[in-house]
Design a protein around this motif. Structure first.
Motif, PDB file in Angstrom:
ATOM      1  N   HIS A  84      -9.045  11.936  -6.100  1.00  0.00           N
ATOM      2  CA  HIS A  84      -9.449  10.728  -5.841  1.00  0.00           C
ATOM      3  C   HIS A  84      -8.800   9.437  -6.308  1.00  0.00           C
ATOM      4  CE1 HIS A  84     -12.515  13.212  -3.873  1.00  0.00           C
ATOM      5  NE2 HIS A  84     -12.506  12.247  -2.905  1.00  0.00           N
ATOM      6  N   PHE A  85      -8.749   9.512  -7.721  1.00  0.00           N
ATOM      7  CA  PHE A  85      -8.179   8.422  -8.373  1.00  0.00           C
ATOM      8  C   PHE A  85      -6.589   8.306  -8.786  1.00  0.00           C
ATOM      9  CE2 PHE A  85     -12.462   9.131 -10.271  1.00  0.00           C
ATOM     10  CZ  PHE A  85     -13.096   8.186  -9.599  1.00  0.00           C
ATOM     11  N   ALA A  86      -6.026   9.490  -8.544  1.00  0.00           N
ATOM     12  CA  ALA A  86      -4.663   9.642  -8.650  1.00  0.00           C
ATOM     13  C   ALA A  86      -3.895   8.799  -7.432  1.00  0.00           C
ATOM     14  CB  ALA A  86      -3.905  11.030  -8.658  1.00  0.00           C
ATOM     15  N   GLY A  87      -4.641   9.063  -5.952  1.00  0.00           N
ATOM     16  CA  GLY A  87      -4.288   8.272  -5.080  1.00  0.00           C
ATOM     17  C   GLY A  87      -4.504   6.675  -5.331  1.00  0.00           C
ATOM     18  N   THR A  88      -5.364   6.573  -5.910  1.00  0.00           N
ATOM     19  CA  THR A  88      -5.819   4.886  -6.230  1.00  0.00           C
ATOM     20  C   THR A  88      -4.730   4.403  -7.282  1.00  0.00           C
ATOM     21  OG1 THR A  88      -8.133   5.515  -6.089  1.00  0.00           O
ATOM     22  CG2 THR A  88      -7.743   3.513  -7.182  1.00  0.00           C
ATOM     23  N   GLU A  89      -4.458   4.959  -8.147  1.00  0.00           N
ATOM     24  CA  GLU A  89      -3.453   4.832  -9.099  1.00  0.00           C
ATOM     25  C   GLU A  89      -1.963   4.439  -8.594  1.00  0.00           C
ATOM     26  OE1 GLU A  89      -1.244   6.872 -12.959  1.00  0.00           O
ATOM     27  OE2 GLU A  89      -3.317   6.595 -12.783  1.00  0.00           O
ATOM     28  N   GLY A  90      -1.515   5.421  -7.503  1.00  0.00           N
ATOM     29  CA  GLY A  90      -0.469   5.292  -6.623  1.00  0.00           C
ATOM     30  C   GLY A  90      -0.555   4.068  -5.758  1.00  0.00           C
ATOM     31  N   TYR A  91      -1.804   3.960  -5.432  1.00  0.00           N
ATOM     32  CA  TYR A  91      -2.228   2.371  -4.295  1.00  0.00           C
ATOM     33  C   TYR A  91      -2.065   1.384  -5.090  1.00  0.00           C
ATOM     34  CZ  TYR A  91      -4.286  -0.518  -0.937  1.00  0.00           C
ATOM     35  OH  TYR A  91      -4.717  -1.325  -0.108  1.00  0.00           O
ATOM     36  N   ASN A  92      -2.529   1.415  -6.094  1.00  0.00           N
ATOM     37  CA  ASN A  92      -2.416   0.073  -7.015  1.00  0.00           C
ATOM     38  C   ASN A  92      -0.948  -0.019  -7.413  1.00  0.00           C
ATOM     39  OD1 ASN A  92      -5.151  -0.213  -7.047  1.00  0.00           O
ATOM     40  ND2 ASN A  92      -5.549   0.635  -9.057  1.00  0.00           N
ATOM     41  N   LYS A  93      -0.153   0.985  -7.645  1.00  0.00           N
ATOM     42  CA  LYS A  93       1.154   0.602  -8.045  1.00  0.00           C
ATOM     43  C   LYS A  93       2.061   0.022  -7.172  1.00  0.00           C
ATOM     44  CE  LYS A  93       1.632   3.885 -12.092  1.00  0.00           C
ATOM     45  NZ  LYS A  93       2.447   5.077 -12.496  1.00  0.00           N
ATOM     46  N   GLN A  94       1.707   0.544  -5.863  1.00  0.00           N
ATOM     47  CA  GLN A  94       2.292   0.090  -4.522  1.00  0.00           C
ATOM     48  C   GLN A  94       1.701  -1.440  -4.199  1.00  0.00           C
ATOM     49  OE1 GLN A  94       1.019   2.407  -1.072  1.00  0.00           O
ATOM     50  NE2 GLN A  94       2.609   1.271   0.257  1.00  0.00           N
ATOM     51  N   LEU A  95       0.492  -1.687  -4.504  1.00  0.00           N
ATOM     52  CA  LEU A  95       0.204  -3.150  -4.201  1.00  0.00           C
ATOM     53  C   LEU A  95       0.782  -3.979  -5.070  1.00  0.00           C
ATOM     54  CD1 LEU A  95      -3.557  -3.050  -3.702  1.00  0.00           C
ATOM     55  CD2 LEU A  95      -1.919  -3.518  -1.948  1.00  0.00           C
ATOM     56  N   GLU A  96       0.992  -3.655  -6.525  1.00  0.00           N
ATOM     57  CA  GLU A  96       1.397  -4.423  -7.547  1.00  0.00           C
ATOM     58  C   GLU A  96       3.239  -4.615  -7.130  1.00  0.00           C
ATOM     59  OE1 GLU A  96       2.815  -3.953 -12.125  1.00  0.00           O
ATOM     60  OE2 GLU A  96       0.839  -2.906 -11.434  1.00  0.00           O
ATOM     61  N   PHE A  97       3.615  -3.794  -6.822  1.00  0.00           N
ATOM     62  CA  PHE A  97       5.195  -3.677  -6.390  1.00  0.00           C
ATOM     63  C   PHE A  97       5.392  -4.569  -4.977  1.00  0.00           C
ATOM     64  CE2 PHE A  97       8.829  -2.351  -3.515  1.00  0.00           C
ATOM     65  CZ  PHE A  97       9.728  -2.585  -4.272  1.00  0.00           C
ATOM     66  N   GLN A  98       4.261  -4.524  -4.100  1.00  0.00           N
ATOM     67  CA  GLN A  98       4.290  -5.589  -3.069  1.00  0.00           C
ATOM     68  C   GLN A  98       4.119  -6.897  -3.311  1.00  0.00           C
ATOM     69  OE1 GLN A  98       1.347  -3.952  -0.194  1.00  0.00           O
ATOM     70  NE2 GLN A  98       2.689  -2.454   0.576  1.00  0.00           N
ATOM     71  N   GLN A  99       3.241  -7.045  -4.389  1.00  0.00           N
ATOM     72  CA  GLN A  99       2.732  -8.457  -4.806  1.00  0.00           C
ATOM     73  C   GLN A  99       4.237  -8.980  -5.400  1.00  0.00           C
ATOM     74  OE1 GLN A  99      -0.420  -7.945  -7.337  1.00  0.00           O
ATOM     75  NE2 GLN A  99      -1.832  -8.699  -5.791  1.00  0.00           N
ATOM     76  N   THR A 100       4.816  -8.349  -6.359  1.00  0.00           N
ATOM     77  CA  THR A 100       6.041  -8.697  -6.877  1.00  0.00           C
ATOM     78  C   THR A 100       6.928  -9.077  -5.897  1.00  0.00           C
ATOM     79  OG1 THR A 100       5.483  -7.179  -8.721  1.00  0.00           O
ATOM     80  CG2 THR A 100       7.727  -7.852  -8.795  1.00  0.00           C
ATOM     81  N   GLU A 101       7.241  -8.431  -4.967  1.00  0.00           N
ATOM     82  CA  GLU A 101       8.376  -8.518  -3.897  1.00  0.00           C
ATOM     83  C   GLU A 101       8.056  -9.875  -3.173  1.00  0.00           C
ATOM     84  OE1 GLU A 101      11.409  -7.004  -3.225  1.00  0.00           O
ATOM     85  OE2 GLU A 101      10.890  -6.228  -5.171  1.00  0.00           O
ATOM     86  N   GLN A 102       6.668  -9.970  -2.845  1.00  0.00           N
ATOM     87  CA  GLN A 102       6.357 -11.329  -2.028  1.00  0.00           C
ATOM     88  C   GLN A 102       6.486 -12.412  -2.861  1.00  0.00           C
ATOM     89  OE1 GLN A 102       2.291 -10.401  -0.865  1.00  0.00           O
ATOM     90  NE2 GLN A 102       2.927  -9.356   1.044  1.00  0.00           N
ATOM     91  N   SER A 103       6.194 -12.048  -4.263  1.00  0.00           N
ATOM     92  CA  SER A 103       6.425 -13.550  -5.085  1.00  0.00           C
ATOM     93  C   SER A 103       7.943 -13.733  -5.181  1.00  0.00           C
ATOM     94  CB  SER A 103       5.654 -12.981  -6.709  1.00  0.00           C
ATOM     95  OG  SER A 103       5.961 -14.035  -7.450  1.00  0.00           O
ATOM     96  N   ARG A 104       8.600 -12.582  -5.239  1.00  0.00           N
ATOM     97  CA  ARG A 104      10.021 -12.920  -5.368  1.00  0.00           C
ATOM     98  C   ARG A 104      10.515 -13.580  -4.098  1.00  0.00           C
ATOM     99  NH1 ARG A 104      12.078  -7.220  -7.749  1.00  0.00           N
ATOM    100  NH2 ARG A 104      11.259  -7.543 -10.014  1.00  0.00           N
ATOM    101  N   LYS A 105      10.119 -13.182  -2.994  1.00  0.00           N
ATOM    102  CA  LYS A 105      10.539 -13.946  -1.708  1.00  0.00           C
ATOM    103  C   LYS A 105      10.042 -15.432  -1.502  1.00  0.00           C
ATOM    104  CE  LYS A 105      10.202 -13.029   3.195  1.00  0.00           C
ATOM    105  NZ  LYS A 105       9.754 -12.143   4.319  1.00  0.00           N
ATOM    106  N   ILE A 106       8.908 -15.733  -2.095  1.00  0.00           N
ATOM    107  CA  ILE A 106       8.466 -16.981  -2.095  1.00  0.00           C
ATOM    108  C   ILE A 106       9.055 -17.882  -3.088  1.00  0.00           C
ATOM    109  CG2 ILE A 106       6.371 -18.412  -2.759  1.00  0.00           C
ATOM    110  CD1 ILE A 106       4.625 -16.115  -1.637  1.00  0.00           C
ATOM    111  N   ASP A 107       9.548 -17.281  -4.192  1.00  0.00           N
ATOM    112  CA  ASP A 107      10.344 -18.066  -5.051  1.00  0.00           C
ATOM    113  C   ASP A 107      11.777 -18.265  -4.485  1.00  0.00           C
ATOM    114  OD1 ASP A 107       8.500 -18.392  -7.005  1.00  0.00           O
ATOM    115  OD2 ASP A 107       9.108 -16.572  -8.288  1.00  0.00           O
ATOM    116  N   ALA A 108      12.312 -17.429  -3.866  1.00  0.00           N
ATOM    117  CA  ALA A 108      13.714 -17.651  -2.948  1.00  0.00           C
ATOM    118  C   ALA A 108      13.538 -18.729  -1.922  1.00  0.00           C
ATOM    119  CB  ALA A 108      14.197 -15.969  -2.630  1.00  0.00           C
ATOM    120  N   ASP A 109      12.401 -18.369  -1.133  1.00  0.00           N
ATOM    121  CA  ASP A 109      12.277 -19.489  -0.222  1.00  0.00           C
ATOM    122  C   ASP A 109      12.238 -20.796  -0.571  1.00  0.00           C
ATOM    123  OD1 ASP A 109      12.525 -17.664   1.908  1.00  0.00           O
ATOM    124  OD2 ASP A 109      10.569 -17.209   2.076  1.00  0.00           O
ATOM    125  N   LEU A 110      11.357 -21.049  -1.800  1.00  0.00           N
ATOM    126  CA  LEU A 110      11.196 -22.260  -2.321  1.00  0.00           C
ATOM    127  C   LEU A 110      12.526 -22.758  -2.832  1.00  0.00           C
ATOM    128  CD1 LEU A 110       9.186 -24.525  -3.441  1.00  0.00           C
ATOM    129  CD2 LEU A 110       9.219 -23.050  -5.460  1.00  0.00           C
TER     130      LEU A 110
END
Length: 131
Positions: A84-110
Motif C-alpha cells: 500500500h505505501f510503496a505505491g504511494t511513494e511511487g505515486y508521490n514521486k510521479q506527482l512531484e515529477f509532473q509538478q516540476t515539468e508543469q513548472s518548467r513549461k509555465i516558465d518557458a511559456d512565460l
C-alpha cells in the motif's frame, strides 16, 4: 503360656510369646508406616518437580508461540506496507515529477510570451473608449 524373659537388668517381668509377637507386629507396622510415609513424601516431591518442569515447558512453549506470532504479524505488516505505501511513494514521486515539468513549461511559456503579454496590456490600456 510360654514365657520369655527379658534381660533381668531391664525388666524382671516375663514377656509372653503372644505379647512378643504383638510387639514385633507393632514394630513391623510402625516400620511399614514410616516406609509408606517416606515413599509418599518422595511421590509428593516428584510431583512438585514434575509440576515445575511442566510449567517451565509451558512457559517456554508460550514464549516460542508468541515470538512466532510476532514474527508472522511483522511479516504481514511489512507486506501490507510494501503493497500500500510503496505505491504511494511511487505515486508521490510521479506527482512531484509532473509538478516540476508543469513548472518548467509555465516558465518557458512565460519567457516566450512575456513580451507579447506586456504589449497586449499596453495596447488595451492605451485604447480606452469613452461612451
Amino acid at each position: 503360656p510360654t514365657t520369655l524373659f527379658r534381660s533381668p537388668s531391664v525388666d524382671p517381668q516375663p514377656v509372653f510369646a503372644s505379647q512378643f509377637v504383638h510387639m514385633a507386629a507393632s514394630q513391623l507396622g510402625i516400620k511399614q508406616l514410616l516406609d509408606a510415609e517416606t515413599k509418599a513424601q518422595e511421590i509428593v516431591n516428584n510431583a512438585r518437580k514434575d509440576k515445575v518442569n511442566k510449567l517451565k515447558q509451558a512457559r517456554d512453549e508460550a514464549e516460542r508461540e508468541i515470538s512466532q506470532y510476532k514474527a508472522d504479524e511483522q511479516r504481514k505488516y511489512e507486506g501490507f506496507e510494501r503493497e500500500h505505501f510503496a505505491g504511494t511513494e511511487g505515486y508521490n514521486k510521479q506527482l512531484e515529477f509532473q509538478q516540476t515539468e508543469q513548472s518548467r513549461k509555465i516558465d518557458a511559456d512565460l519567457k516566450t510570451n512575456a513580451a507579447k503579454v506586456v504589449e497586449l496590456l499596453v495596447q488595451l490600456v492605451g485604447d480606452v473608449q469613452y461612451e
